[in-house]
Design an enzyme around this catalytic site. Structure first.
Site, short mmCIF file in Angstrom:
data_model
loop_
_atom_site.label_atom_id
_atom_site.label_comp_id
_atom_site.label_asym_id
_atom_site.label_seq_id
_atom_site.Cartn_x
_atom_site.Cartn_y
_atom_site.Cartn_z
N ASP A 152 2.21 -1.25 -3.22
CA ASP A 152 1.74 -0.78 -1.91
C ASP A 152 0.32 -1.27 -1.68
OD1 ASP A 152 4.00 0.69 -0.89
OD2 ASP A 152 3.68 2.07 -2.56
N ASP B 161 10.64 -0.79 1.67
CA ASP B 161 10.09 0.57 1.71
C ASP B 161 9.59 1.03 3.07
OD1 ASP B 161 9.34 2.99 0.55
OD2 ASP B 161 7.31 2.31 0.15
N HIS C 291 2.79 -0.32 5.46
CA HIS C 291 3.66 0.85 5.69
C HIS C 291 3.16 2.16 5.11
CE1 HIS C 291 5.61 -0.85 1.93
NE2 HIS C 291 5.49 0.41 1.58
ZN LIG Z 1 5.83 1.18 -0.36
#
Ligand SMILES: [Zn+2]
Length: 1003
Positions: free
Chosen positions: A265, A375, A579
Site C-alpha cells: 500500500d 484491493d 486506494h
Molecule cells: Zn491495499
C-alpha cells in the site's frame, strides 16, 4: 500392525505437529554463534546510507531496546564465518531478529541490509530474517525501522500511533538476536515436505484413501527420524514422504498460475516515506529470491513505486531493470498507483494510465496488458473503456469477494462498461492477494472457482503484502511440491500474461457482467476525510484550467507550456488517489501530508493559471472573465474569456413569517427557521409537506472498520437540524445558523438573477465523533432510478430496494452531480467536493412517493485517524430544475470551475468550439511527448449517439484520433479518423464514447 490401526487420525496429527515443533525446528540450525553489533539511532527522519555509515556507532546486543515509534536505528554487524562452516548439506547465514512479533510482516519492525559499499543485500522481516554469509569476514549494516503496529487486532479503537507527534518516545522493540548460523538443508526440506503434505491432507475428505495415505506417511516420517539425531536421520524422514510427494495430480485438478506478488500500500498505516523503504526491502527480497530460484516470477504494479526506487535506490533500480528485461520482474497494471476508482475524476483516471504506462515504456520498453487492482473499494463502470482505450486487455481484482451481501457470480468473465466496451476480467477465487500457497489456500481456489466445468485455471498472487515483505523461499518450496501432487491443484509459477493467455484460450465464451462492480462494504470511503476529498476535487479542476489556458497560450505562440510543473502536479494528485489516501482510510500523518500537498498545489496551480490568463488577456484594465468549463458561464462562452459582469444575486424578501428568494425564473420559499419549504419553477420541486436542504446528523458506528464502513443501521438514528439559532437576510443572501451538540453550521442561500438554480453554501465547524452529516432534498419527482455522474458519463441506479443487490447499494458514489427525473422534468443536485450520496424512494405524510436525494457531507470515524473530519469545512451544493442530465452536467461543471476574473485587455477566443451540447470537452493539453501537438479529450455525455463538429481557432497541419496514450489507435474501442490541414473536423460518437483528438500545428 494391529497397534497402528487403533490410532486415531487426530492422534497422529498431534504427534506430527509436536514432532515438527520440538524436534525439527530446533534442528534447523546446526550451529550458531553471536555476532558483534554496534548501533546508531537516527535523531528523526530516515537518512541515506552514505550519511548513516559516517556516524559514530556504540556497542549493543540482544536485549537492547531500540527506537521510538517511527524511529530508525542502524546496526553495524561484524564477525567472521569460521573455517569449516558450510558444506554440502548446510548453508551459513546471518539471522537477525529485530524483536519481531507473531504478526504478519509489514505491520511491525522491518530492516534493510546493506554492504559497506552501500549496495543492498535484502530486507529483514519476520519469516524472512536471514542473509547469506559467504566464507570469510562479515560486515553488514542494517537499517532497522521501528514501525508501530497501528491497528493491532482492532480497526475501531482510537490510537495515537498514527501521528509522530502523538506516538510517544519509548523504544518500541528489543533486539532479540544477531547470529551467524549454519542452516541444515535436509531438515529444512523435510519441514517443507511436512508443511505442504499436512496442509493438503487437512483439505481432503476424510473418506479419501489419499488422506489416510498421507497421514500414514507422516507417521512413518516421525518413526524414521531419530529425535536425538535429527540431522543424521532427516534424510530417512524425507524418504518416508517421497512416495506420497511423487504421486501426480489428478488429470482434472484445478490449475493455479502462481504469481509472486507484494501488495504494498503506497500509504496506509504508514506514511509514503515509509512506503519508499518498504519497496526497497521487498524488492531487494525479490531480487535475492530470484538468484535462488530461477523460475521465480514477480509481478509489481504502480509506476510510482518504481519511480521511488529509481530516485532513492538507483543501484537497486538497475538490478530490477535487468530482471524486467528477462521477463521475471513484471511491471503490471499500467497505472501510476493502484488508485481508488470510485472517486478520481475521468481525466485523472486516464492520467493514471498515461503516467503509469508512460513510465514503464520509457524505463523498460514494457507495456502492461493487464490492469491490476486487487484491493480497491469497488470498480467504476467507466473503467472498461478506459482500460481498453489505454491499450490494455485484461483486468484483475480480488476485493469484490469482500462484499457482505451478494456473491459475484463469476471469477473469469467479460466486464462491460457504460459505453459497451468489454475487458477480460479475473477475480482470483483464492480470495487473497497475500497467499502463502498453503494447502488451505490452494483448496479454496479450487473449491470456490465459479467457472468450474467451463474453465479450470485461476491466478494466485503469493507473497506478504499490504505492508510489504513479498514472497519467501518457503512459498517457492511450496510451489515446487505442488507442481503435480495428488489431491492438490497443480501450481505453476508464471506471469499474469501466462495466466490470461491460458484463461482466454480455455474459456472462449465467458459470461458478461455489465456496469459497475459495486463493493458491498467500505461505503464510508466516499465521505471520510472530507478535506482530502476536497483537495482532490479542487486539484483535478485546477489542473484542467492550467492545461487549458497554457495550451491555448502555447498554440497562439504566447508562452511556453509548463510541462515540468504540470507533470509534477499531476503526479502528486495521482499518488494521493491511492486506494487508502483518497478514500480516507489512512493514519493522521498521511492525511495531514495530503492536505499540505493539496494546499501547495492550489498555490502553484493558481499562480500558473493566473500567469496564462494574464498572457492571454493582454495588457489593459478591463475585468476579463475566464470560463474553463465546457459550458457557458456568466455570459462567457466555453473555454473562452470575455469582458463581462457576473449576474448579481436577488435580495431575500420577507414573506409571511419566512423569506423568499425570487428572480422571476424560480422562487425559493423559506419558513421562519430558514428551511427551504418550496422551490418552484412552474412546478413545485420540494415534496409536499417536506423541507429541502435539511441538515441531518446520524449515529455512525460501524460494525468493524471505522474509517471504511457505513453500515445500514446508521439510518435508524437521525437528528434533523430544523431549528435555527438565527436567520439573517443579507443584501444578496439568506444566512441560517444552526447548531448541534458541539458543532455549528451556517447555511448560505443565494439566487442569481436569471438563474434556475439555488446555490447553497454550508459552513461547518464539526466537533462530533462517530456521526454522519447529510444534506437532504426530498423532491416531488417520481423516479425509479437516479443518474449519478461518474468518469466520462453517468450510471443509473434504482431508487428502490427490490433485490438484495439494490438493498446493499444503500450508499453510492457520484461525482459532480446526481439527477432524478420524470419525462420532461427533473432535478439536479450538484456538489463541489462531495462524493457519498443516497437516493431513495420515500413516502410523504399523505402516503405519496417522493424521491429523496441526500449528500453525505462529513463523517467522524475514530480509526485510523482519531481526529478525522474535525474542524472547519465549506461545502457547496446546487439545487436546480433539470429536465435532462445535460442541465445537471452544466451545473456540475460550473460549480467546480467557477469563472475567474483578471484585469486585462480584452476577450479571449476559445481555442476550440464544439457544436453539440451532448459532446463535452474534458481536457485540452499539449501532447505528453512534448512535440507541441494539441490533445483534446471529448466524450459523449447523454449516453446516446451524437455527432459534433470541432472548430479549432488556429491553423493545424493534421488532426487524428488517438488512444488515451496519444498514440495511433490499435483497439476497436478507439475510433480511427484523420483530417487534413484545416479540414472541418466532424466526429461521430457512440454512447459515452471517449475520443482523444490530436492536432499538429501548421508550420
Ligand atoms: Zn491495499
Amino acid at each position: 500392525m494391529a497397534v497402528l490401526m487403533h490410532d486415531t487420525a487426530a492422534n497422529i496429527e498431534t504427534r506430527v505437529e509436536r514432532f515438527v515443533r520440538e524436534r525439527l525446528w530446533p534442528a534447523l540450525e546446526r550451529r550458531r554463534r553471536p555476532l558483534d553489533v554496534t548501533a546508531w539511532e537516527v535523531p528523526d527522519e530516515p537518512v541515506p546510507f552514505a550519511e548513516a555509515v559516517r556516524q559514530t556507532y556504540v556497542p549493543t546486543g540482544p536485549g537492547a531496546p531500540w527506537s521510538k515509534p517511527w524511529g530508525t536505528t542502524w546496526f553495524h554487524v561484524t564477525g567472521e564465518v569460521p573455517q569449516g562452516w558450510g558444506g554440502p548439506d548446510v548453508v551459513a547465514e546471518v539471522v537477525v531478529d529485530l524483536g519481531f512479533s507473531a504478526r504478519q510482516p509489514g505491520f511491525q519492525a522491518e530492516g534493510l541490509v546493506f554492504r559497506p559499499d552501500g549496495s543492498i543485500v535484502k530486507g529483514l522481516e519476520p519469516l524472512n530474517n536471514a542473509v547469506p554469509a559467504g566464507p570469510g569476514p562479515i560486515d553488514l549494516y542494517v537499517e532497522a525501522a521501528s514501525n508501530p503496529d497501528v491497528a493491532g487486532d482492532a480497526f475501531t479503537a482510537p490510537t495515537p500511533l498514527g501521528d509522530k507527534a502523538t506516538a510517544g518516545s519509548e523504544p518500541l522493540y528489543t533486539l532479540r538476536r544477531v547470529d551467524l548460523v549454519e542452516r541444515d538443508l535436509t531438515v529444512y526440506h523435510l519441514m517443507r515436505d511436512v508443511w505442504t503434505l499436512t496442509g493438503l491432507m487437512r483439505e481432503l475428505d476424510p473418506s479419501l484413501p489419499r488422506r489416510a495415505e498421507i497421514l500414514r506417511a507422516l507417521e512413518r516420517m516421525c518413526d524414521a527420524v531419530d529425535p536425538d539425531r535429527v540431522a543424521e536421520t532427516a534424510r530417512d524422514g524425507r524418504e518416508a514422504l517421497a512416495g506420497v510427494l511423487a504421486s501426480p495430480a489428478y488429470p482434472s485438478a484445478h490449475r493455479v498460475v502462481a504469481v509472486g506478488h507484494a501488495h504494498i500500500d503506497s500509504a496506509w498505516l504508514w506514511p509514503t516515506r515509509e512506503t519508499i523503504r518498504k519497496c526497497a526491502r521487498t524488492f531487494s527480497n525479490v531480487l535475492a529470491l530470484m538468484d535462488e530460484y530461477p523460475d521465480f516470477v514477480f509481478a509489481c504494479s504502480s509506476a510510482q513505486q518504481y519511480a521511488w526506487i529509481k530516485q532513492h535506490y538507483p543501484e537497486l533500480f538497475e538490478r530490477i531493470r535487468v530482471r524486467v528485461a528477462e521477463g521475471r520482474f513484471v511491471p503490471v497494471g499500467g497505472m501510476w498507483v493502484e488508485s481508488d476508482t470510485n472517486l478520481p475524476g475521468g481525466e485523472a483516471l486516464v492520467r493514471q494510465f498515461v503516467h503509469g504506462k508512460g513510465f514503464f515504456l520509457r524505463e523498460f520498453g514494457h507495456e502492461p496488458d493487464e490492469v491490476w487492482l486487487p484491493d480497491s473499494f469497488g470498480y467504476t463502470a467507466a473503467l472498461p473503456q478506459i482500460v481498453r482505450a489505454a491499450g490494455s486487455h485484461s483486468f484483475l481484482t480480488q476485493k469484490i469477494s469482500w462484499s457482505e451481501t451478494n456473491r459475484m457470480p463469476h471469477h473469469t468473465f467479460w466486464w462491460e462498461g457504460i459505453d459497451g466496451s468489454r475487458v477480460f476480467t479475473h477475480f482470483p477465487p483464492v480470495d487473497t492477494y497475500n497467499s502463502d500457497l498453503s494447502g488451505a489456500e490452494l483448496a479454496r481456489a479450487q473449491r470456490q472457482y465459479a467457472e468450474r466445468g467451463l474453465s479450470n485455471v485461476s491466478l494466485v498472487p503469493f507473497g506478504f503484502g499490504d505492508g510489504g515483505g513479498g514472497p519467501t523461499r518457503e512459498m517457492m518450496e511450496a510451489a515446487a511440491r505442488t507442481r503435480s501432487l495428488e489431491g492438490s491443484p497443480t501450481v505453476e509459477v508464471g506471469t499474469p500474461q501466462r495466466f490470461f493467455d491460458e484463461a482466454r484460450s480455455s474459456h472462449p465464451a465467458p459470461a458478461t457482467w455489465s456496469g459497475e462492480m459495486y463493493l458491498e462494504l467500505h461505503r464510508g470511503t466516499y465521505t471520510t476525510q472530507a478535506r482530502t476529498k476536497q483537495g482532490n476535487r479542487r486539484s483535478e479542476h485546477l489542473l484542467r484550467e492550467a492545461e487549458l489556458w497554457w495550451a491555448t497560450a502555447a498554440w497562439r505562440g504566447l508562452g511556453d507550456y509548463p510541462y515540468e510543473e504540470l507533470d509534477a502536479a499531476w503526479r502528486t494528485v495521482l499518488l494521493q488517489q491511492f486506494h487508502d489516501i483518497l478514500p480516507g482510510s489512512s493514519i493522521a500523518w498521511v492525511h495531514q501530508e495530503a492536505e499540505r500537498n493539496y494546499a501547495a498545489l492550489a498555490g502553484q496551480l493558481g499562480a500558473l493559471i493566473d500567469r496564462a490568463q494574464r498572457t492571454l488577456a493582454g495588457p489593459g484594465t478591463s475585468r476579463v472573465l475566464f470560463n474553463a468549463a465546457p459550458v457557458e458561464a456568466d455570459g462567457v462562452p466555453p473555454l473562452a474569456a470575455a469582458v463581462a459582469t457576473p449576474a448579481g444575486c436577488v435580495a431575500p424578501v420577507a414573506s409571511g413569517d419566512g423569506w423568499v428568494l425570487d428572480n422571476g425564473v424560480v422562487r425559493a420559499g423559506f419558513d421562519r427557521d430558514g428551511l427551504l419549504v418550496s422551490f418552484r419553477a412552474g412546478r413545485e420541486l420540494v415534496a409536499e409537506g417536506e423541507a429541502a436542504a435539511v441538515l441531518q446528523v446520524f449515529r455512525d458506528i460501524p460494525n468493524r472498520w471505522d474509517a471504511w464502513d457505513l453500515d445500514a443501521h446508521y439510518q435508524r438514528h437521525v437528528t434533523e437540524l430544523r431549528e435555527a439559532d438565527a436567520v439573517e437576510a443579507g443584501a444578496d443572501e439568506l444566512v441560517v445558523r444552526r447548531s448541534f451538540h458541539r458543532s455549528t453550521f451556517e447555511q448560505v442561500f443565494r439566487l442569481a438573477e436569471g438563474a434556475d438554480q439555488l446555490d447553497i453554501e454550508t459552513w461547518i465547524d464539526w466537533h462530533e465523533q462517530e456521526k454522519l452529516l447529510k444534506l437532504s432534498f426530498p423532491l416531488a419527482v417520481h423516479a425509479d432510478r437516479a443518474a449519478s455522474e461518474i468518469q466520462f458519463g453517468h450510471v443509473h441506479r434504482p431508487t428502490h430496494a427490490n433485490t438484495s443487490w439494490d438493498t446493499a447499494r444503500f450508499e453510492t458514489a457520484a461525482h459532480r452531480w446526481v439527477h432524478v427525473g420524470e419525462p420532461g422534468f427533473g432535478a439536479a443536485v450538484a456538489n463541489d467536493s462531495t462524493y457519498g450520496h443516497d437516493i431513495t424512494r420515500r413516502w410523504t405524510a399523505d402516503g405519496l412517493t417522493c424521491t429523496q436525494v441526500r449528500q453525505s457531507l462529513l463523517r467522524a470515524p475514530r480509526f485510523p485517524d482519531p481526529h478525522a473530519d474535525q474542524g472547519r469545512h465549506v461545502l457547496r451544493t446546487v439545487l436546480r430544475v433539470a429536465p435532462t442530465v445535460l442541465e445537471a452536467l452544466d451545473s456540475g461543471y460550473r460549480l467546480n470551475l467557477p469563472v475567474r476574473a483578471v484585469e486585462g485587455g480584452g476577450p479571449v477566443e476559445p481555442l476550440l468550439r464544439v457544436s453539440s451540447p451532448a459532446v463535452v470537452v474534458e481536457a485540452v493539453k499539449l501532447a505528453e511527448d512534448r512535440s507541441g501537438d494539441l490533445v483534446v479529450r471529448l466524450y459523449e455525455a447523454r449516453g446516446g449517439r451524437a455527432s459534433a463538429r470541432v472548430e479549432v481557432s488556429e491553423s493545424f497541419a493534421r488532426a487524428w484520433t488517438t488512444d488515451l496514450l496519444e498514440r495511433a489507435p490499435a483497439e476497436p474501442v478507439v475510433q480511427t479518423s484523420a483530417w487534413a490541414a484545416d479540414e472541418p473536423i466532424e466526429i461521430s460518437f457512440r454512447p459515452f464514447e471517449i475520443v482523444t483528438l490530436r492536432l499538429s500545428r501548421a508550420a
